[in-house]
Design a protein around this motif. Structure first.
Motif, PDB file in Angstrom:
ATOM      1  N   SER A   2      29.757 -65.451  -5.549  1.00 15.65           N
ATOM      2  CA  SER A   2      30.247 -64.333  -6.346  1.00 15.65           C
ATOM      3  C   SER A   2      29.595 -64.285  -7.735  1.00 15.65           C
ATOM      4  N   ASP A   3      29.109 -65.399  -8.209  1.00 16.36           N
ATOM      5  CA  ASP A   3      28.409 -65.450  -9.489  1.00 16.36           C
ATOM      6  C   ASP A   3      27.006 -64.852  -9.298  1.00 16.36           C
ATOM      7  N   GLU A   4      26.675 -63.846 -10.104  1.00 15.95           N
ATOM      8  CA  GLU A   4      25.402 -63.145  -9.941  1.00 15.95           C
ATOM      9  C   GLU A   4      24.203 -64.069 -10.107  1.00 15.95           C
ATOM     10  N   LYS A   5      24.321 -65.047 -10.978  1.00 16.86           N
ATOM     11  CA  LYS A   5      23.216 -65.981 -11.177  1.00 16.86           C
ATOM     12  C   LYS A   5      22.993 -66.818  -9.931  1.00 16.86           C
ATOM     13  N   ILE A   6      24.085 -67.321  -9.355  1.00 15.58           N
ATOM     14  CA  ILE A   6      23.974 -68.111  -8.124  1.00 15.58           C
ATOM     15  C   ILE A   6      23.425 -67.246  -7.001  1.00 15.58           C
ATOM     16  N   LEU A   7      23.940 -66.020  -6.886  1.00 18.13           N
ATOM     17  CA  LEU A   7      23.474 -65.108  -5.842  1.00 18.13           C
ATOM     18  C   LEU A   7      21.978 -64.849  -5.984  1.00 18.13           C
ATOM     19  N   GLY A   8      21.530 -64.636  -7.215  1.00 15.91           N
ATOM     20  CA  GLY A   8      20.106 -64.405  -7.451  1.00 15.91           C
ATOM     21  C   GLY A   8      19.254 -65.582  -7.025  1.00 15.91           C
ATOM     22  N   GLU A   9      19.719 -66.790  -7.311  1.00 15.81           N
ATOM     23  CA  GLU A   9      18.983 -67.989  -6.911  1.00 15.81           C
ATOM     24  C   GLU A   9      18.925 -68.108  -5.387  1.00 15.81           C
ATOM     25  N   MET A  10      20.026 -67.767  -4.708  1.00 15.93           N
ATOM     26  CA  MET A  10      20.053 -67.838  -3.252  1.00 15.93           C
ATOM     27  C   MET A  10      19.060 -66.852  -2.650  1.00 15.93           C
ATOM     28  N   ILE A  11      19.013 -65.641  -3.207  1.00 13.04           N
ATOM     29  CA  ILE A  11      18.093 -64.629  -2.685  1.00 13.04           C
ATOM     30  C   ILE A  11      16.643 -65.053  -2.893  1.00 13.04           C
ATOM     31  N   LYS A  12      16.349 -65.706  -4.018  1.00 10.90           N
ATOM     32  CA  LYS A  12      14.989 -66.183  -4.280  1.00 10.90           C
ATOM     33  C   LYS A  12      14.524 -67.184  -3.231  1.00 10.90           C
ATOM     34  N   ARG A  13      15.451 -67.925  -2.645  1.00 13.69           N
ATOM     35  CA  ARG A  13      15.102 -68.939  -1.653  1.00 13.69           C
ATOM     36  C   ARG A  13      14.803 -68.328  -0.284  1.00 13.69           C
ATOM     37  N   SER A  14      15.016 -67.026  -0.152  1.00 10.99           N
ATOM     38  CA  SER A  14      14.681 -66.319   1.081  1.00 10.99           C
ATOM     39  C   SER A  14      13.250 -65.809   1.003  1.00 10.99           C
ATOM     40  N   SER A  15      12.486 -65.983   2.055  1.00 10.94           N
ATOM     41  CA  SER A  15      11.100 -65.489   2.059  1.00 10.94           C
ATOM     42  C   SER A  15      11.044 -63.975   1.898  1.00 10.94           C
ATOM     43  N   LEU A  16      12.069 -63.279   2.396  1.00 12.64           N
ATOM     44  CA  LEU A  16      12.083 -61.820   2.320  1.00 12.64           C
ATOM     45  C   LEU A  16      12.764 -61.313   1.054  1.00 12.64           C
ATOM     46  N   LYS A  17      13.294 -62.234   0.260  1.00 12.86           N
ATOM     47  CA  LYS A  17      13.848 -61.918  -1.060  1.00 12.86           C
ATOM     48  C   LYS A  17      14.944 -60.838  -1.034  1.00 12.86           C
ATOM     49  N   ARG A  18      15.839 -60.954  -0.086  1.00  7.48           N
ATOM     50  CA  ARG A  18      16.989 -60.048  -0.026  1.00  7.48           C
ATOM     51  C   ARG A  18      18.071 -60.671   0.845  1.00  7.48           C
ATOM     52  N   MET A  19      19.239 -60.035   0.827  1.00 11.41           N
ATOM     53  CA  MET A  19      20.323 -60.468   1.688  1.00 11.41           C
ATOM     54  C   MET A  19      20.142 -59.868   3.075  1.00 11.41           C
ATOM     55  N   CYS A  20      20.800 -60.481   4.046  1.00 15.52           N
ATOM     56  CA  CYS A  20      20.779 -59.975   5.417  1.00 15.52           C
ATOM     57  C   CYS A  20      21.776 -58.821   5.546  1.00 15.52           C
ATOM     58  N   GLU A  21      21.482 -57.881   6.424  1.00  9.34           N
ATOM     59  CA  GLU A  21      22.420 -56.812   6.737  1.00  9.34           C
ATOM     60  C   GLU A  21      23.130 -57.140   8.054  1.00  9.34           C
ATOM     61  N   SER A  22      24.399 -56.771   8.147  1.00  9.32           N
ATOM     62  CA  SER A  22      25.178 -57.073   9.343  1.00  9.32           C
ATOM     63  C   SER A  22      24.529 -56.507  10.604  1.00  9.32           C
ATOM     64  N   LYS A  23      23.892 -55.362  10.482  1.00  7.63           N
ATOM     65  CA  LYS A  23      23.248 -54.735  11.647  1.00  7.63           C
ATOM     66  C   LYS A  23      22.116 -55.595  12.188  1.00  7.63           C
ATOM     67  N   GLU A  24      21.498 -56.395  11.312  1.00  6.60           N
ATOM     68  CA  GLU A  24      20.408 -57.258  11.776  1.00  6.60           C
ATOM     69  C   GLU A  24      20.950 -58.414  12.620  1.00  6.60           C
ATOM     70  N   ILE A  25      22.166 -58.856  12.311  1.00  7.92           N
ATOM     71  CA  ILE A  25      22.817 -59.871  13.140  1.00  7.92           C
ATOM     72  C   ILE A  25      23.219 -59.246  14.473  1.00  7.92           C
ATOM     73  N   ALA A  26      23.744 -58.022  14.416  1.00  4.55           N
ATOM     74  CA  ALA A  26      24.182 -57.333  15.624  1.00  4.55           C
ATOM     75  C   ALA A  26      23.025 -57.098  16.593  1.00  4.55           C
ATOM     76  N   ALA A  27      21.857 -56.787  16.054  1.00  4.12           N
ATOM     77  CA  ALA A  27      20.682 -56.563  16.906  1.00  4.12           C
ATOM     78  C   ALA A  27      20.310 -57.843  17.661  1.00  4.12           C
TER      79      ALA A  27
END
Length: 274
Positions: free
Chosen positions: A223-248
């Motif tokens: 919930s902390d924006e700083k922590i969230l930003g750090e988590m997103i940086k650790r993703s190669s695609l630099k974004r969060m996953c969408e629920s539809k991508e899990i559903a696919a």
């Protein structure tokens, strides 16, 4: 010795060639699925994808108000959906869930164990064993129990499939999420064990590890924006996953498209920590 075509080798000698009609490869026409833990995120989208692919879908939740609203929304889109209240930690309610599904639709082909979560966020040294038991009951015992109850019906299906869902921290626990990771890594082992044990019955068992998803309970941790930003940086695609991508991915694992896939852990995490 007669010449054996490659297509015969791939289909065990059967002549139906699904590769000629891709609409059938990802179709759930004539199939009945149970999806647990249906909220407005991953569970909702899995149910919607399955129904859009022609499946009849039973959705369950222990939140009556949300379940009624979600069921109504899916039905408004013309989908064949049945909503049933179920507490996954209550074995009697799990029995009722399966019995009502079979009584209503006459069969069961697919189970998605999406229900789960964490009631403890902290250091393991501060862990109360009641928290441990509660989380293991929800994240490991409940999927095992429900899978066992579904087994007699899944073995009768021509394409029986179980899809388990766990967060990606099952492989690499984040700080203060150790207990949740322990329970989820146990579900990975359970998935592989069931895949090996039930393969003789033509039941495939696979697992999806979603990354940080916009609608997941993980947002409580990030919930902390700083922590969230750090988590997103650790993703190669630099974004969060969408629920539809899990559903696919869930649709792939439930459909004939993955007919030779079992015991597999599919990471849908945007290349997290590669």
């Amino acid at each position: 010795m007669r010449n054996i075509a490659i297509s015969d080798m791939l289909t065990g000698g059967q002549t139906n060639d699904l590769s000629m009609d891709l609409s059938k490869v990802f179709s759930l026409q004539g199939k009945v699925a149970i999806v647990t833990g249906v909220g407005w995120g991953i569970g909702y989208n899995i149910a919607a994808f399955f129904a859009a692919a022609g499946g009849k879908v039973v959705i369950s939740s222990n939140e009556a108000e949300d379940l009624a609203e979600i069921t109504a929304k899916l039905k408004s889109r013309g989908y064949d959906v049945l909503g049933l209240i179920c507490d996954p930690t209550n074995t009697g309610q799990l029995d009722d869930l399966v019995e009502q599904t079979v009584a209503y639709y006459g069969q069961l082909d697919i189970l998605v164990n999406n229900s789960g979560g964490s009631s403890f966020c902290g250091y393991l040294r501060d862990l109360d064993m009641e928290d441990f038991n509660r989380l293991m009951d929800r994240n490991v015992k409940a999927p095992l129990e429900l899978s066992k109850i579904c087994f007699p019906y899944l073995r009768q299906s021509a394409n029986g499939a179980i899809v388990n869902i766990v967060a990606s921290d099952a492989n690499a626990p984040e700080l203060k999420t150790g207990l949740c990771a322990i329970s989820k890594s146990s579900l990975i082992a359970l998935t592989k064990a069931l895949a090996k044990e039930w393969g003789n019955y033509r039941i495939r068992v696979n697992l999806i590890c979603p990354g940080l998803t916009e609608s997941s309970s993980e947002n409580l941790f990030w919930s902390d924006e700083k922590i969230l930003g750090e988590m997103i940086k650790r993703s190669s695609l630099k974004r969060m996953c969408e629920s539809k991508e899990i559903a696919a991915m869930a649709l792939f694992l439930a459909s004939p498209a993955s007919s030779f896939t079992t015991g597999t852990v599919m990471h849908v995490d945007g290349g997290y920590d590669l």
